[in-house]
Write a protein that holds these residues in place. Structure first.
Motif, PDB file in Angstrom:
ATOM      1  N   UNK A 154       0.825  -1.212   0.000  1.00 35.26           N
ATOM      2  CA  UNK A 154       0.000   0.000   0.000  1.00 35.26           C
ATOM      3  C   UNK A 154       0.858   1.261   0.000  1.00 35.26           C
ATOM      4  N   UNK A 155       1.984   1.211   0.694  1.00 31.44           N
ATOM      5  CA  UNK A 155       2.845   2.392   0.758  1.00 31.44           C
ATOM      6  C   UNK A 155       2.445   3.337   1.870  1.00 31.44           C
ATOM      7  N   UNK A 156       3.281   4.329   2.141  1.00 40.13           N
ATOM      8  CA  UNK A 156       3.047   5.185   3.302  1.00 40.13           C
ATOM      9  C   UNK A 156       1.835   6.086   3.135  1.00 40.13           C
ATOM     10  N   UNK A 157       1.438   6.371   1.880  1.00 41.82           N
ATOM     11  CA  UNK A 157       0.278   7.249   1.670  1.00 41.82           C
ATOM     12  C   UNK A 157      -0.908   6.518   1.066  1.00 41.82           C
ATOM     13  N   UNK A 158      -0.803   5.200   0.911  1.00 41.96           N
ATOM     14  CA  UNK A 158      -1.925   4.415   0.417  1.00 41.96           C
ATOM     15  C   UNK A 158      -2.009   4.266  -1.080  1.00 41.96           C
ATOM     16  N   UNK A 159      -1.031   4.771  -1.839  1.00 43.40           N
ATOM     17  CA  UNK A 159      -1.139   4.777  -3.295  1.00 43.40           C
ATOM     18  C   UNK A 159      -0.050   3.983  -4.005  1.00 43.40           C
ATOM     19  N   UNK A 160       0.621   3.096  -3.292  1.00 45.78           N
ATOM     20  CA  UNK A 160       1.667   2.290  -3.935  1.00 45.78           C
ATOM     21  C   UNK A 160       1.060   1.321  -4.950  1.00 45.78           C
ATOM     22  N   UNK A 161       1.875   0.944  -5.925  1.00 47.18           N
ATOM     23  CA  UNK A 161       1.478  -0.108  -6.843  1.00 47.18           C
ATOM     24  C   UNK A 161       0.689   0.333  -8.052  1.00 47.18           C
ATOM     25  N   UNK A 162       0.805   1.592  -8.450  1.00 43.90           N
ATOM     26  CA  UNK A 162       0.089   2.074  -9.640  1.00 43.90           C
ATOM     27  C   UNK A 162       0.904   1.759 -10.897  1.00 43.90           C
ATOM     28  N   UNK A 163       0.976   0.486 -11.226  1.00 41.33           N
ATOM     29  CA  UNK A 163       1.832   0.064 -12.331  1.00 41.33           C
ATOM     30  C   UNK A 163       1.294   0.505 -13.691  1.00 41.33           C
ATOM     31  N   UNK A 164       0.008   0.760 -13.780  1.00 43.60           N
ATOM     32  CA  UNK A 164      -0.561   1.222 -15.041  1.00 43.60           C
ATOM     33  C   UNK A 164      -0.031   2.575 -15.475  1.00 43.60           C
ATOM     34  N   UNK A 165       0.504   3.344 -14.525  1.00 43.41           N
ATOM     35  CA  UNK A 165       1.013   4.681 -14.839  1.00 43.41           C
ATOM     36  C   UNK A 165       2.536   4.720 -14.961  1.00 43.41           C
TER      37      UNK A 165
END
Length: 317
Positions: A154-165
């Motif tokens: 998830x990451x520290x701000x909740x937005x990890x893993x946006x591989x589409x971008x």
């Protein structure tokens, strides 16, 4: 009375699918609405309530439900918000969990839509028992969920893993929703495949193609698939180009998490070998030797959207 059920909601760029889920992971009833039919998020919630509220009543009312889980683009798990989602009409920061709680009088939790699908896949699908895998959703956009050591990243701000971008082509195709150029979503989504089709039709005006008999509005990823099945040269080239870009990107993703498998689902997977063959070929060609022929590419065996509904519902158990 002890809560028996949860609600899972999957917000996609085109459709929002939702259902009532029991503790064993059975979706007892489900339905869908168009995500962007209404200009405001409040209008969307009222559309949702028109179909979801009767389901809640059918299964005993709010007292039999533990809560609502939602998977949505750019959802912040920590804050319960949807923030600057590229493929949705609702701009800015939307306090979605709060709005759902006010409307349905149930606890609500959010996560990224692809993360929800990954949780569903891990609990009920082909990734059951796996502790390291990546899910990639090939739909209106390209979503992803990364599981490392049995936990969603998830990451520290909740937005990890946006591989589409992730940028896969320097100074490449413009993504109108984000303003980025050359992102994976610009090429490997259903929307990207359509854009590639239009570009190829324009680039090779001398080549005959069944695709030319369709209007711009009629050109969809499904149309291209049907033409490719009939042996259309440009349609087949579109899938080869799309699969190559996807496979190159998957090779890059393998490097940072060394997954046991990559699980694909979403509309484009229905094209089968047309997209899978060039994807596998490009991935293997770009892997380090230590990874070659060791990473499985699997199709989800859950019904379309079931993984996301199940994973979203699991947020509130």
């Amino acid at each position: 009375m002890k809560a028996k059920y949860a609600i899972g909601i999957d917000v996609g760029g085109t459709n929002t699918k939702f259902g009532v889920v029991d503790r064993k992971g059975n979706i007892l009833v489900q339905d869908r609405i168009k995500t962007n039919d209404k200009d405001s998020v409040d209008g969307f919630i009222e559309d949702l309530a028109s179909k979801l509220q009767p389901m809640i009543e059918q299964y005993g009312g709010t007292e039999t439900f533990v809560g609502i889980g939602m998977g949505a683009p750019n959802a912040n798990y920590y804050a319960g918000t949807i923030e600057y989602a590229a493929n949705l009409k609702w701009k800015g920061i939307i306090p979605m969990a709060e709005k759902l709680e006010d409307r349905f009088k149930l606890e609500a939790k959010l996560t990224n839509d692809a993360n929800a699908a990954a949780v569903g896949e891990m609990q009920y699908g082909v990734a059951k028992g796996m502790r390291d895998f990546i899910t990639i959703t090939l739909g209106t956009g390209v979503g992803s969920g990364i599981v490392i050591d049995g936990k969603i990243v998830i990451g520290h701000n909740g937005f990890a893993g946006e591989l589409g971008h992730v940028i896969v082509r320097h100074n490449g195709r413009l993504h109108p929703g984000t303003g980025l150029r050359g992102s994976l979503e610009s090429y490997a989504s259903a929307t990207g495949l359509r854009d590639t089709t239009i570009e190829m039709l324009q680039a090779y005006p001398e080549k005959p193609s069944i695709l030319r008999s369709y209007s711009m509005d009629e050109l969809t990823s499904e149309t291209v698939f049907k033409c490719a099945e009939q042996g259309d040269e440009i349609a087949n080239e579109v899938f080869k180009f799309t699969g190559t870009i996807l496979g190159e990107a998957l090779a890059t993703f393998v490097l940072f998490s060394a997954p046991e498998a990559i699980v694909l689902f979403g509309g484009l997977t229905k094209a089968g070998d047309l997209i899978m063959q060039p994807t596998k070929q490009a991935m293997e060609a770009n892997l380090l030797q230590v990874f070659k022929n060791k990473i499985k590419i699997l199709y989800s065996d859950l019904k379309e959207a079931d993984a996301a509904i199940l994973g979203a519902s699991a947020l509130v158990w």
